[in-house]
Design a protein around this motif. Sequence first.
Motif, PDB file in Angstrom:
ATOM      1  N   ARG A  58     -78.192  -9.793  18.802  1.00 51.26           N
ATOM      2  CA  ARG A  58     -78.662  -9.487  20.149  1.00 51.26           C
ATOM      3  C   ARG A  58     -77.691 -10.031  21.197  1.00 51.26           C
ATOM      4  O   ARG A  58     -78.112 -10.587  22.227  1.00 51.26           O
ATOM      5  CB  ARG A  58     -80.076 -10.053  20.345  1.00 51.26           C
ATOM      6  CG  ARG A  58     -81.114  -9.417  19.432  1.00 51.26           C
ATOM      7  CD  ARG A  58     -81.143  -7.886  19.521  1.00 51.26           C
ATOM      8  NE  ARG A  58     -81.158  -7.384  20.892  1.00 51.26           N
ATOM      9  CZ  ARG A  58     -82.266  -7.234  21.625  1.00 51.26           C
ATOM     10  NH1 ARG A  58     -83.427  -7.498  21.092  1.00 51.26           N
ATOM     11  NH2 ARG A  58     -82.197  -6.784  22.867  1.00 51.26           N
ATOM     12  N   ALA A  59     -76.407  -9.843  20.906  1.00 49.31           N
ATOM     13  CA  ALA A  59     -75.379 -10.285  21.870  1.00 49.31           C
ATOM     14  C   ALA A  59     -75.583  -9.588  23.209  1.00 49.31           C
ATOM     15  O   ALA A  59     -75.275 -10.143  24.271  1.00 49.31           O
ATOM     16  CB  ALA A  59     -73.999  -9.993  21.322  1.00 49.31           C
ATOM     17  N   ASP A  60     -76.145  -8.365  23.157  1.00 54.57           N
ATOM     18  CA  ASP A  60     -76.418  -7.631  24.397  1.00 54.57           C
ATOM     19  C   ASP A  60     -77.384  -8.411  25.280  1.00 54.57           C
ATOM     20  O   ASP A  60     -77.324  -8.347  26.501  1.00 54.57           O
ATOM     21  CB  ASP A  60     -77.026  -6.258  24.068  1.00 54.57           C
ATOM     22  CG  ASP A  60     -78.324  -6.380  23.274  1.00 54.57           C
ATOM     23  OD1 ASP A  60     -78.394  -7.243  22.369  1.00 54.57           O
ATOM     24  OD2 ASP A  60     -79.278  -5.640  23.578  1.00 54.57           O
ATOM     25  N   PHE A  61     -78.275  -9.185  24.649  1.00 56.70           N
ATOM     26  CA  PHE A  61     -79.297  -9.933  25.389  1.00 56.70           C
ATOM     27  C   PHE A  61     -78.825 -11.351  25.729  1.00 56.70           C
ATOM     28  O   PHE A  61     -78.960 -11.799  26.858  1.00 56.70           O
ATOM     29  CB  PHE A  61     -80.576  -9.987  24.545  1.00 56.70           C
ATOM     30  CG  PHE A  61     -81.720 -10.685  25.214  1.00 56.70           C
ATOM     31  CD1 PHE A  61     -82.503 -10.037  26.163  1.00 56.70           C
ATOM     32  CD2 PHE A  61     -82.010 -12.012  24.913  1.00 56.70           C
ATOM     33  CE1 PHE A  61     -83.557 -10.693  26.788  1.00 56.70           C
ATOM     34  CE2 PHE A  61     -83.062 -12.678  25.536  1.00 56.70           C
ATOM     35  CZ  PHE A  61     -83.837 -12.017  26.482  1.00 56.70           C
ATOM     36  N   TYR A  62     -78.262 -12.053  24.729  1.00 57.15           N
ATOM     37  CA  TYR A  62     -77.912 -13.472  24.960  1.00 57.15           C
ATOM     38  C   TYR A  62     -76.563 -13.645  25.648  1.00 57.15           C
ATOM     39  O   TYR A  62     -76.334 -14.636  26.328  1.00 57.15           O
ATOM     40  CB  TYR A  62     -77.954 -14.254  23.641  1.00 57.15           C
ATOM     41  CG  TYR A  62     -79.363 -14.369  23.095  1.00 57.15           C
ATOM     42  CD1 TYR A  62     -80.313 -15.145  23.759  1.00 57.15           C
ATOM     43  CD2 TYR A  62     -79.770 -13.671  21.968  1.00 57.15           C
ATOM     44  CE1 TYR A  62     -81.623 -15.228  23.298  1.00 57.15           C
ATOM     45  CE2 TYR A  62     -81.073 -13.749  21.495  1.00 57.15           C
ATOM     46  CZ  TYR A  62     -81.989 -14.524  22.166  1.00 57.15           C
ATOM     47  OH  TYR A  62     -83.285 -14.604  21.716  1.00 57.15           O
ATOM     48  N   ASP A  63     -75.661 -12.704  25.420  1.00 58.86           N
ATOM     49  CA  ASP A  63     -74.381 -12.701  26.117  1.00 58.86           C
ATOM     50  C   ASP A  63     -73.649 -14.046  26.034  1.00 58.86           C
ATOM     51  O   ASP A  63     -73.279 -14.624  27.051  1.00 58.86           O
ATOM     52  CB  ASP A  63     -74.633 -12.320  27.593  1.00 58.86           C
ATOM     53  CG  ASP A  63     -73.330 -11.939  28.298  1.00 58.86           C
ATOM     54  OD1 ASP A  63     -72.398 -11.517  27.598  1.00 58.86           O
ATOM     55  OD2 ASP A  63     -73.249 -12.104  29.532  1.00 58.86           O
ATOM     56  N   CYS A  64     -73.509 -14.564  24.829  1.00 53.25           N
ATOM     57  CA  CYS A  64     -72.729 -15.805  24.706  1.00 53.25           C
ATOM     58  C   CYS A  64     -71.989 -15.798  23.368  1.00 53.25           C
ATOM     59  O   CYS A  64     -72.329 -15.034  22.467  1.00 53.25           O
ATOM     60  CB  CYS A  64     -73.602 -17.033  24.846  1.00 53.25           C
ATOM     61  SG  CYS A  64     -75.090 -16.971  23.925  1.00 53.25           S
ATOM     62  N   GLU A  65     -70.971 -16.616  23.283  1.00 48.33           N
ATOM     63  CA  GLU A  65     -70.197 -16.662  22.041  1.00 48.33           C
ATOM     64  C   GLU A  65     -70.332 -18.017  21.347  1.00 48.33           C
ATOM     65  O   GLU A  65     -70.836 -18.980  21.942  1.00 48.33           O
ATOM     66  CB  GLU A  65     -68.726 -16.323  22.302  1.00 48.33           C
ATOM     67  CG  GLU A  65     -68.179 -16.814  23.608  1.00 48.33           C
ATOM     68  CD  GLU A  65     -66.718 -16.440  23.803  1.00 48.33           C
ATOM     69  OE1 GLU A  65     -65.997 -17.279  24.373  1.00 48.33           O
ATOM     70  OE2 GLU A  65     -66.323 -15.335  23.357  1.00 48.33           O
ATOM     71  N   HIS A  66     -69.893 -18.053  20.096  1.00 50.83           N
ATOM     72  CA  HIS A  66     -69.946 -19.306  19.322  1.00 50.83           C
ATOM     73  C   HIS A  66     -68.889 -19.228  18.228  1.00 50.83           C
ATOM     74  O   HIS A  66     -68.259 -18.185  18.038  1.00 50.83           O
ATOM     75  CB  HIS A  66     -71.341 -19.508  18.721  1.00 50.83           C
ATOM     76  CG  HIS A  66     -71.788 -18.383  17.847  1.00 50.83           C
ATOM     77  ND1 HIS A  66     -71.382 -18.253  16.552  1.00 50.83           N
ATOM     78  CD2 HIS A  66     -72.582 -17.307  18.107  1.00 50.83           C
ATOM     79  CE1 HIS A  66     -71.905 -17.164  16.033  1.00 50.83           C
ATOM     80  NE2 HIS A  66     -72.638 -16.550  16.954  1.00 50.83           N
ATOM     81  N   ASN A  67     -68.710 -20.343  17.507  1.00 48.74           N
ATOM     82  CA  ASN A  67     -67.634 -20.396  16.503  1.00 48.74           C
ATOM     83  C   ASN A  67     -68.078 -20.105  15.082  1.00 48.74           C
ATOM     84  O   ASN A  67     -67.274 -20.211  14.157  1.00 48.74           O
ATOM     85  CB  ASN A  67     -67.009 -21.803  16.494  1.00 48.74           C
ATOM     86  CG  ASN A  67     -66.183 -22.045  17.739  1.00 48.74           C
ATOM     87  OD1 ASN A  67     -65.665 -21.104  18.326  1.00 48.74           O
ATOM     88  ND2 ASN A  67     -66.095 -23.296  18.157  1.00 48.74           N
ATOM     89  N   ILE A  68     -69.357 -19.797  14.866  1.00 50.96           N
ATOM     90  CA  ILE A  68     -69.836 -19.633  13.482  1.00 50.96           C
ATOM     91  C   ILE A  68     -69.294 -18.332  12.867  1.00 50.96           C
ATOM     92  O   ILE A  68     -69.442 -17.259  13.447  1.00 50.96           O
ATOM     93  CB  ILE A  68     -71.388 -19.613  13.425  1.00 50.96           C
ATOM     94  CG1 ILE A  68     -71.967 -20.908  13.974  1.00 50.96           C
ATOM     95  CG2 ILE A  68     -71.883 -19.345  11.995  1.00 50.96           C
ATOM     96  CD1 ILE A  68     -71.658 -22.157  13.171  1.00 50.96           C
ATOM     97  N   ASN A  69     -68.677 -18.483  11.693  1.00 52.32           N
ATOM     98  CA  ASN A  69     -68.257 -17.310  10.930  1.00 52.32           C
ATOM     99  C   ASN A  69     -69.431 -16.964  10.002  1.00 52.32           C
ATOM    100  O   ASN A  69     -69.648 -17.615   8.973  1.00 52.32           O
ATOM    101  CB  ASN A  69     -66.997 -17.649  10.123  1.00 52.32           C
ATOM    102  CG  ASN A  69     -66.545 -16.473   9.279  1.00 52.32           C
ATOM    103  OD1 ASN A  69     -67.291 -15.518   9.072  1.00 52.32           O
ATOM    104  ND2 ASN A  69     -65.338 -16.545   8.776  1.00 52.32           N
ATOM    105  N   THR A  70     -70.190 -15.953  10.399  1.00 53.92           N
ATOM    106  CA  THR A  70     -71.467 -15.701   9.712  1.00 53.92           C
ATOM    107  C   THR A  70     -71.288 -15.225   8.267  1.00 53.92           C
ATOM    108  O   THR A  70     -72.243 -15.263   7.499  1.00 53.92           O
ATOM    109  CB  THR A  70     -72.319 -14.670  10.488  1.00 53.92           C
ATOM    110  OG1 THR A  70     -71.597 -13.439  10.532  1.00 53.92           O
ATOM    111  CG2 THR A  70     -72.656 -15.142  11.882  1.00 53.92           C
ATOM    112  N   THR A  71     -70.069 -14.796   7.906  1.00 57.73           N
ATOM    113  CA  THR A  71     -69.899 -14.340   6.516  1.00 57.73           C
ATOM    114  C   THR A  71     -69.975 -15.508   5.523  1.00 57.73           C
ATOM    115  O   THR A  71     -70.023 -15.305   4.316  1.00 57.73           O
ATOM    116  CB  THR A  71     -68.569 -13.578   6.303  1.00 57.73           C
ATOM    117  OG1 THR A  71     -67.499 -14.468   6.582  1.00 57.73           O
ATOM    118  CG2 THR A  71     -68.476 -12.357   7.198  1.00 57.73           C
ATOM    119  N   HIS A  72     -70.030 -16.733   6.037  1.00 60.55           N
ATOM    120  CA  HIS A  72     -70.183 -17.895   5.140  1.00 60.55           C
ATOM    121  C   HIS A  72     -71.661 -18.216   4.894  1.00 60.55           C
ATOM    122  O   HIS A  72     -71.986 -19.062   4.067  1.00 60.55           O
ATOM    123  CB  HIS A  72     -69.533 -19.140   5.754  1.00 60.55           C
ATOM    124  CG  HIS A  72     -68.039 -19.096   5.760  1.00 60.55           C
ATOM    125  ND1 HIS A  72     -67.264 -20.100   5.264  1.00 60.55           N
ATOM    126  CD2 HIS A  72     -67.185 -18.151   6.205  1.00 60.55           C
ATOM    127  CE1 HIS A  72     -65.980 -19.790   5.397  1.00 60.55           C
ATOM    128  NE2 HIS A  72     -65.916 -18.606   5.979  1.00 60.55           N
TER     129      HIS A  72
END
Length: 506
Positions: A250-264
């Motif tokens: 929901r990046a469209d809603f929260y509009d923020c970034e982070h460093n987590i590589n979710t494929t882990h």
Amino acid sequence: MRKISFFDTTLRDGEQTPGVNLNLREKVEIARELALMGVDTIEAGFPASSQGSFNAVLEVAKEIKGVQVAGLCRAVAGDVQRAWEALRYADAPRIHIVIATSERHMLYKLRMSEEEVTEAAIKAIKTAKSYCSSVQFSAEDASRSDPAFLCRILYKAVAAGATVVNIPDTVGYATPAEYAALIAYVREHVDNIDKARIAAHCHNDLGMATANTLAAVSAGAEQVEVTINGIGERAGNAALEEVAMALNTRADFYDCEHNINTTHINRVCRLVSKYSGLEIAAGKAIIGDNAFRHQSGIHQHGVLTDRETYQIMTPESIGRYSGEQFVLGKLSGWHAFGDKLAELGFHLPENEIKSLFERFKLLADRKKEVTAKDIIAIVEGKMGDVKPVVELENYQILSANNVNSTATVCLDRGGERLQMAAIAGGPIDAAYKAITEMLGLELSLESYAIKAVTEGADALGEVTVRVKYNGSVYLGKGVATDVIKSSMLAYINAVNRIYADMIIKE
Ligand code: KIV
Ligand code: ZN
């Protein structure tokens, strides 16, 4: 775009889960995986609480580089100093000070007035500040604290040098709207709040930890405090995988970034489940076995025609391997095996690949098809193994209905060959009795669980046991196609952890 930092407390709050007891090696391995995943801060323990916790923070601080390492302490000088002794080798140390600010906690737990709590907090922050620049202050039970007092103490904490102020929903009481309002209130009423980052730390007593954490992000919090699989005190904490995937999906809603590589995510969640002994529920968001499965024919048809009719995320986005097809056979060489491991996300040194390859060959001899799931089970069965003192040599089981079972078990204990036979109500019972008597240890089996990790009649069976010895509980896991063998391997694995502990303590 706002940047949200992830503060992982699996090794501190997560380890407070009833029944969870991670050893030093497991903690360092989890920390390594968290760092690779992109976590910004790892809270590795509470150094003043026990020697074990101190050692864990020290080892993580020494070994895991390129990530901030935090240690928790109460607002007392001795705790702060102990935290610093453990943290000082970290690339980026953070001292985390906590004191309760709700009327109930101050009155019944601390027996301190608002003034005394404020004074203790400020003194501790100033002491911490004399050691390192990054200091976090947590107002325990903040969501049940008087908001005016909360803002006064936070103002003084920031003025004393706190760089992060945490507003925990310690007992999981707040609703998302209330929690967001509290974060907004703090932003509005703490004049120097621009000099610190606001953190959200939510417990899951009412099942709202993730929702509260995300509501806090929307209200301006910049640090989320999470654990892998949401483990933690009582009902646990907000789950890292849920918060990260919600922020992405929901990046469209929260509009923020982070460093987590979710494929882990898939790998780290499974690792923590393995070491904590806490199974992941099939219906658990993001990581449960059913999270990407479709039972209804209408849903299946929809997904086949257009995936997004019923799927809002892909299994690949969390590093989940969806293919079940045959991947390797008994004629495959170790290079092909190594390539397949890398494809599945396991980047291992050559000697480890070769040792795993031996297990793969044994399995390939017994199973017609070796799938990705089999390979993952082999790697995970081996990962984190302690150096075995005791190994299963061979065994014979005699079992029938209406009569007792007999087990004859032969073990190798550091080169010494041991053998014992025992009789009991069932085959596993008999085997455990033989092993226990042979080793001369006072062991009691606290729990036993079995599950199939792959499909089909020749599936690998995984057994998890908890064995009590000398007041401590040790986890053991075993994987084999024969469930009696996996049961024995699990018991022997727990025994080897006991021996490993004895060696450390000697
Ligand atoms: O839940 C809580 O309040 C905590 C603090 C130590 C941050 O875990
Ligand atoms: Zn907590």
